[in-house]
Write a protein that holds these residues in place. Structure first.
Motif, PDB file in Angstrom:
ATOM      1  N   LEU A  87       0.978  -1.381  -0.136  1.00  0.00           N
ATOM      2  CA  LEU A  87      -0.091   0.046   0.016  1.00  0.00           C
ATOM      3  C   LEU A  87       0.984   1.251  -0.089  1.00  0.00           C
ATOM      4  O   LEU A  87       1.841   1.381   0.631  1.00  0.00           O
ATOM      5  N   MET A  88       0.485   2.285  -0.732  1.00  0.00           N
ATOM      6  CA  MET A  88       1.120   3.545  -0.931  1.00  0.00           C
ATOM      7  C   MET A  88       0.225   4.654  -0.391  1.00  0.00           C
ATOM      8  O   MET A  88      -0.825   4.849  -1.231  1.00  0.00           O
ATOM      9  N   PRO A  89       0.245   5.285   0.886  1.00  0.00           N
ATOM     10  CA  PRO A  89      -0.685   6.218   1.128  1.00  0.00           C
ATOM     11  C   PRO A  89      -0.433   7.599   0.416  1.00  0.00           C
ATOM     12  O   PRO A  89       0.757   7.960   0.091  1.00  0.00           O
ATOM     13  N   LEU A  90      -1.809   8.151  -0.177  1.00  0.00           N
ATOM     14  CA  LEU A  90      -1.629   9.308  -1.118  1.00  0.00           C
ATOM     15  C   LEU A  90      -2.700  10.330  -0.378  1.00  0.00           C
ATOM     16  O   LEU A  90      -3.512   9.919   0.045  1.00  0.00           O
ATOM     17  N   ARG A  91      -2.533  11.786  -0.918  1.00  0.00           N
ATOM     18  CA  ARG A  91      -3.394  12.660  -0.763  1.00  0.00           C
ATOM     19  C   ARG A  91      -3.238  13.666  -2.049  1.00  0.00           C
ATOM     20  O   ARG A  91      -2.020  13.920  -2.589  1.00  0.00           O
ATOM     21  N   GLY A  92      -4.442  14.052  -2.467  1.00  0.00           N
ATOM     22  CA  GLY A  92      -4.493  14.963  -3.320  1.00  0.00           C
ATOM     23  C   GLY A  92      -5.378  14.128  -4.640  1.00  0.00           C
ATOM     24  O   GLY A  92      -6.636  13.703  -3.989  1.00  0.00           O
ATOM     25  N   PRO A  93      -5.585  14.493  -5.879  1.00  0.00           N
ATOM     26  CA  PRO A  93      -4.599  15.537  -6.322  1.00  0.00           C
ATOM     27  C   PRO A  93      -4.783  17.188  -5.964  1.00  0.00           C
ATOM     28  O   PRO A  93      -5.671  17.541  -5.638  1.00  0.00           O
ATOM     29  N   TYR A  94      -3.469  17.822  -6.307  1.00  0.00           N
ATOM     30  CA  TYR A  94      -3.267  18.998  -5.903  1.00  0.00           C
ATOM     31  C   TYR A  94      -2.958  20.111  -7.130  1.00  0.00           C
ATOM     32  O   TYR A  94      -2.331  19.562  -8.069  1.00  0.00           O
ATOM     33  N   GLY A  95      -3.242  21.399  -7.004  1.00  0.00           N
ATOM     34  CA  GLY A  95      -2.817  22.136  -7.880  1.00  0.00           C
ATOM     35  C   GLY A  95      -3.573  22.631  -9.376  1.00  0.00           C
ATOM     36  O   GLY A  95      -4.472  21.548  -9.425  1.00  0.00           O
ATOM     37  N   LYS A  96      -3.333  23.325  -9.859  1.00  0.00           N
ATOM     38  CA  LYS A  96      -3.812  23.531 -11.348  1.00  0.00           C
ATOM     39  C   LYS A  96      -2.882  23.083 -12.248  1.00  0.00           C
ATOM     40  O   LYS A  96      -1.540  23.236 -12.625  1.00  0.00           O
ATOM     41  N   GLY A  97      -3.469  22.052 -13.469  1.00  0.00           N
ATOM     42  CA  GLY A  97      -2.799  21.475 -14.170  1.00  0.00           C
ATOM     43  C   GLY A  97      -2.892  22.164 -15.522  1.00  0.00           C
ATOM     44  O   GLY A  97      -3.439  23.271 -15.508  1.00  0.00           O
ATOM     45  N   PHE A  98      -2.684  21.345 -16.512  1.00  0.00           N
ATOM     46  CA  PHE A  98      -2.730  21.782 -18.179  1.00  0.00           C
ATOM     47  C   PHE A  98      -4.241  21.885 -18.622  1.00  0.00           C
ATOM     48  O   PHE A  98      -4.565  20.550 -18.560  1.00  0.00           O
ATOM     49  N   ASP A  99      -4.912  22.800 -18.721  1.00  0.00           N
ATOM     50  CA  ASP A  99      -6.405  22.787 -18.861  1.00  0.00           C
ATOM     51  C   ASP A  99      -6.496  22.317 -20.537  1.00  0.00           C
ATOM     52  O   ASP A  99      -6.044  23.230 -21.336  1.00  0.00           O
ATOM     53  N   MET A 100      -6.934  21.247 -20.844  1.00  0.00           N
ATOM     54  CA  MET A 100      -7.073  20.960 -22.147  1.00  0.00           C
ATOM     55  C   MET A 100      -7.741  21.764 -23.156  1.00  0.00           C
ATOM     56  O   MET A 100      -7.826  21.996 -24.302  1.00  0.00           O
ATOM     57  N   LYS A 101      -8.773  22.693 -22.449  1.00  0.00           N
ATOM     58  CA  LYS A 101      -9.513  23.477 -23.114  1.00  0.00           C
ATOM     59  C   LYS A 101      -8.805  24.486 -23.847  1.00  0.00           C
ATOM     60  O   LYS A 101      -9.023  25.101 -24.879  1.00  0.00           O
ATOM     61  N   ASN A 102      -7.482  24.990 -23.271  1.00  0.00           N
ATOM     62  CA  ASN A 102      -6.668  25.904 -23.553  1.00  0.00           C
ATOM     63  C   ASN A 102      -5.836  25.448 -25.250  1.00  0.00           C
ATOM     64  O   ASN A 102      -5.497  26.330 -25.722  1.00  0.00           O
ATOM     65  N   TYR A 103      -6.029  24.178 -25.314  1.00  0.00           N
ATOM     66  CA  TYR A 103      -5.424  23.655 -26.320  1.00  0.00           C
ATOM     67  C   TYR A 103      -5.912  23.119 -27.667  1.00  0.00           C
ATOM     68  O   TYR A 103      -5.567  22.521 -28.515  1.00  0.00           O
ATOM     69  N   GLU A 104      -7.206  22.791 -27.216  1.00  0.00           N
ATOM     70  CA  GLU A 104      -8.370  22.107 -28.215  1.00  0.00           C
ATOM     71  C   GLU A 104      -8.430  22.727 -29.496  1.00  0.00           C
ATOM     72  O   GLU A 104      -8.595  24.270 -29.585  1.00  0.00           O
TER      73      GLU A 104
END
Length: 269
Positions: A87-104
């Motif tokens: 098992l790997m403990p995770l939290r998130g996801p966090y932050g702003k990513g690459f918005d595909m709407k900007n590139y469509e």
């Protein structure tokens, strides 16, 4: 009330060697549909610590996420004691990513240096599998040498469908055709000679690589607002409370890690 810093354990599905120092961890993650390209998660190990790692790829349909992990510290060293089934403990996801709407529907250039390929791999794979989502994608990758090329099989597949320049600092690359820094090859990109109205540029890598690569695009006339970068700063809490990732009044974990270069060029660390 939801506890934003409480990790949840997820099962490791597979661990694969990518280079001599980097391994790909695939984790069972039913909530993968909630992830954006370029976001990061906190990997938490009890009594050891936490580290922020970008999600390098994910599948909403199959319910998994992947991390490219290198041994660089206490937490990552301990991660390599884990095996498939653990098992790997995770939290998130966090932050702003690459918005595909900007590139469509646009022409997209993606330039990376070294492990900077990891945060944009999911976006590249999305466009590769859905080529109709953009007008065209052109790739520019830089690595130290042939042995440090990441995701080699995928890179070979990508360049069969999309224009690509791959360069290494020394030695030979995939075919030994390009040696030198990424910045040297920006003027050779096909899309930079066709006008910039429907062009979007993504740059990810070490800070100096992003800075000088962005400058090369600006020299060609690409406006700053057409350029996107991802800051890979040390983050601790990931929710804007600890201040470790703060630059001036900007919290990278909240407002980034993906920034438009019109803002990022003034975020001097």
């Amino acid at each position: 009330m939801q506890n934003l810093i409480m990790p949840t354990p997820y099962r490791i599905l597979d661990i694969k060697k990518v280079t001599e120092i980097e391994f790909l961890f695939r984790i069972e993650y039913p909530e993968a549909k909630n992830i954006q390209f370029g976001q990061f998660m906190q990997i938490s190990l009890p009594k050891i610590g936490e580290c922020p790692i970008s999600v390098t790829d994910f599948s909403a349909e199959e319910g998994w996420i992947e991390f490219l992990i290198r041994k660089v510290g206490i937490v990552t060293d301990e991660l390599f004691n884990l095996h498939a089934g653990d098992l790997m403990p995770l939290r998130g996801p966090y932050g702003k990513g690459f918005d595909m709407k900007n590139y469509e529907g646009k022409k997209v250039v993606i330039a990376t240096g070294g492990s900077g390929l990891a945060p944009v791999r999911s976006l590249i794979n999305h466009i590769y599998k859905n080529p109709e989502s953009v007008k065209e994608m052109e790739l520019l990758f830089g690595f130290k040498d042939d042995s440090s090329i990441l995701f080699r099989d995928e890179v070979i597949a990508w360049r069969k469908k999309h224009p690509m320049i791959l360069t290494v600092d020394k030695g030979c690359g995939l075919d030994g055709e390009c040696v030198g820094l990424v910045t040297e090859y920006v003027p050779q990109l096909k899309m930079t000679s066709d006008g910039f109205e429907d062009l979007e540029v993504i740059i990810v890598g070490p800070p100096n690589m992003m800075k000088y690569t962005a400058l090369e695009f600006e020299k060609l006339g690409v406006p700053a607002e057409k350029i996107w970068v991802s800051f890979e700063r040390k983050m601790s809490c990931a929710i804007g409370k600890c201040g470790h990732c703060r630059i001036d009044e900007v919290y990278v974990c909240l407002e980034g890690p993906v920034f438009n270069y019109s803002q990022a060029k003034y975020l001097i660390d």
